[in-house]
Design an enzyme around this catalytic site. Structure first.
Site, PDB file in Angstrom:
ATOM      1  N   ASP A 200      40.418  39.923  32.817  1.00  0.00           N
ATOM      2  CA  ASP A 200      40.274  41.241  33.418  1.00  0.00           C
ATOM      3  C   ASP A 200      41.371  42.178  32.908  1.00  0.00           C
ATOM      4  O   ASP A 200      42.556  41.814  32.887  1.00  0.00           O
ATOM      5  CB  ASP A 200      40.353  41.101  34.946  1.00  0.00           C
ATOM      6  CG  ASP A 200      40.093  42.389  35.675  1.00  0.00           C
ATOM      7  OD1 ASP A 200      39.013  42.958  35.481  1.00  0.00           O
ATOM      8  OD2 ASP A 200      40.980  42.825  36.445  1.00  0.00           O
TER       9      ASP A 200
ATOM     10  N   GLU B 186      38.125  41.868  28.649  1.00  0.00           N
ATOM     11  CA  GLU B 186      37.444  43.074  29.097  1.00  0.00           C
ATOM     12  C   GLU B 186      38.130  44.284  28.452  1.00  0.00           C
ATOM     13  O   GLU B 186      39.043  44.872  29.011  1.00  0.00           O
ATOM     14  CB  GLU B 186      37.492  43.203  30.627  1.00  0.00           C
ATOM     15  CG  GLU B 186      36.714  44.410  31.126  1.00  0.00           C
ATOM     16  CD  GLU B 186      37.271  45.012  32.405  1.00  0.00           C
ATOM     17  OE1 GLU B 186      36.695  45.986  32.899  1.00  0.00           O
ATOM     18  OE2 GLU B 186      38.309  44.529  32.909  1.00  0.00           O
TER      19      GLU B 186
ATOM     20  N   ASP C  80      30.638  46.437  36.705  1.00  0.00           N
ATOM     21  CA  ASP C  80      31.435  47.656  36.570  1.00  0.00           C
ATOM     22  C   ASP C  80      30.612  48.871  36.143  1.00  0.00           C
ATOM     23  O   ASP C  80      31.182  49.949  35.938  1.00  0.00           O
ATOM     24  CB  ASP C  80      32.552  47.445  35.543  1.00  0.00           C
ATOM     25  CG  ASP C  80      33.671  46.556  36.065  1.00  0.00           C
ATOM     26  OD1 ASP C  80      33.990  46.658  37.266  1.00  0.00           O
ATOM     27  OD2 ASP C  80      34.223  45.766  35.285  1.00  0.00           O
TER      28      ASP C  80
END
Length: 477
Positions: free
Chosen positions: A211, A241, A324
């Site tokens: 992340d 990410e 997201d």
């Protein structure tokens, strides 16, 4: 000195399925019944704070469905103990959240996925923790006397962890005081995170999705993480990410790939055209608007392929949406035909495709929390979409060229985009018409006798595609 780049071979042949655990499936395990009273009604709209009660037992019970779909790898958003439904606010990196079934459910799931040959990738939230994370909570309790003071970036006193009327006085992710940011320059913090990464690999996971790794700027941090991870499992997958140009992380010393939003944005912009509402996609950091034509799409795909080594390109995580972003179907104005074309482009592009749970049956949703709806009952499934996903995944499995073959554009004009995937003597032609009218392209002489393995074009001296349709031809009977 040129670095020899090695990426996990299994990823090049994988089809991923992203699961948001709270929303995918409620298991029937008896130990979970005590939680039910605290949960929202399963079919009600999702909320920012509410829990639906999906768990790892439920995933275990859905493995037959996932295998029938053709899934070979699962990527979970965070599963560790937390006080939020998405679990990016980690309390304990060494414990699976009890609401998800705890460590027992994880062990049972891991045993069964291994038996079925399904890989398992977990979400590593290593840039920040939460207010409930023990080391930060100790600072809240003991102030400047806490022995873990230097684990975080405290600026001044007093800290205000909850009251927004006062400055937080500590560094947090994008200013969110619920997510205190680690001090990665502290060797103890660094070692803690490295050991978390190692621990779960020893528990049998096959990789980490990282992340916001670009937020970690300590020199050498991700290089060491890779070394520690690969020392335990050289074929472990490390995917970051990162939404934009990721060359600085894809040099062979850090990640094996990134979430390939540079594929996502142009693909939706191409197939969606004027169906896309800019207001739906104004928040995510990808370029879904304005619309682009086939020539522009070809240029973007060529540029994308060119910026990374081919070994990296084959282990990029290609996606149409995620937790997201708005759901791709909603981005495309609920146009199922456009969504089918986007799905085909994803499943035939170099790299590992990743299906966000429910996309294959037509799940919609705007920005979160709406894109995190529960997996729908079978009565609400779009069976045509499901059959298309199954068919394309089967083709990808049948033809290695769709996984590791060369990618070459042969036609890009207006609404028509066509390309080949080639591996040795095996070749496939993929042609896509995103327009509202039928369109024809000359049929190359070398392809005159190629059978159609997907779609229903008219194929004589030319290939005629109906509106919003695609076809795949091959020289392999």
């Amino acid at each position: 000195m040129t670095i020899a780049i090695h990426t996990p071979d299994w990823v090049k042949h994988a089809v991923f399925y992203q699961i948001f655990p709270d929303r995918f499936a409620q298991g029937q395990h008896p130990h979970q019944s005590s939680w039910r009273g605290a949960l929202e009604f399963w079919q009600s709209p999702p909320t920012d704070q509410g829990y639906k009660g999906g768990d790892l037992w439920g995933v275990l019970e859905k493995l037959d469905y996932l295998q029938d779909l053709g899934i070979t790898a699962l990527y979970f958003t965070p599963i560790f103990q937390s006080a939020c439904n998405h679990r990016y606010h980690t309390h304990d990196y060494y414990q699976v959240d009890p609401l998800l079934g705890g460590d027992a459910a994880f062990r049972a799931l891991r045993k069964e996925t291994q038996a079925r040959g399904i890989k398992l990738v977990l979400d590593g939230v290593f840039n920040h923790a939460s207010r409930g994370f023990f080391y930060f909570n100790d600072i809240l309790e003991n102030g400047p006397h806490s022995p873990w003071l230097d684990w975080f970036k405290v600026k001044k006193w007093p800290l205000s962890a909850y009251d927004g009327n006062y400055p937080a006085n500590y560094a947090s992710w994008v200013g969110n005081r619920a997510l205190p940011q680690f001090n990665h320059d502290n060797p103890d913090v660094r070692e803690y995170i490295m050991r978390v990464g190692e621990y779960w690999l020893r528990q049998g996971i096959d990789g980490w999705r990282l992340d916001v790794p670009f937020e970690v700027t300590t020199p050498g941090f991700w290089q060491e993480f890779r070394q520690r991870v690969k020392a335990i499992n050289p074929e472990a997958y490390i995917v970051g990410e990162v939404w934009r140009d990721s060359r600085q992380w894809l040099d062979g010393t850090q990640f094996d790939g990134v979430m390939n939003y540079l594929f996502t944005g142009p693909t939706l912009a191409f197939v969606g055209g004027d169906r896309i509402d800019p207001a739906v996609v104004e928040l995510p950091d990808y370029d879904v608007y304005p619309p682009i034509d086939a020539a522009q799409y070809a240029a973007k795909m060529a540029a994308l392929i060119a910026i990374y080594p081919w070994e990296i390109q084959l282990t990029q995580l290609n996606l149409l949406d995620s937790h997201d972003t708005p759901r791709a179907l909603t981005v495309l104005g609920e146009d199922a035909q456009a969504f089918q074309l986007a799905t085909l482009l994803m499943l035939t592009f170099p790299g590992a495709p990743c299906i966000y749970y429910g996309n294959e049956v037509g799940l919609s949703g705007a920005m979160d929390p709406d894109c995190r709806r529960v997996f729908p009952p079978e009565s609400e499934w779009n069976q045509e979409l499901l059959a298309q996903h199954q068919g394309l995944i089967a083709l990808r499995d049948r033809f290695p060229a769709l996984r590791t073959g060369d990618y070459r554009v042969v036609e890009a004009n207006g609404s028509l985009y066509a390309f080949t995937r080639s591996l040795g003597p095996a070749q496939l032609l993929i042609a896509v018409n995103v327009g509202r009218e039928a369109i024809a392209m000359p049929r190359p002489t070398a392809m005159q006798n190629w059978p159609v393995v997907y779609g229903a074009p008219q194929t004589e001296d030319q290939i005629t595609l109906p509106p919003q349709s695609a076809c795949i031809l091959t020289n392999q009977a």
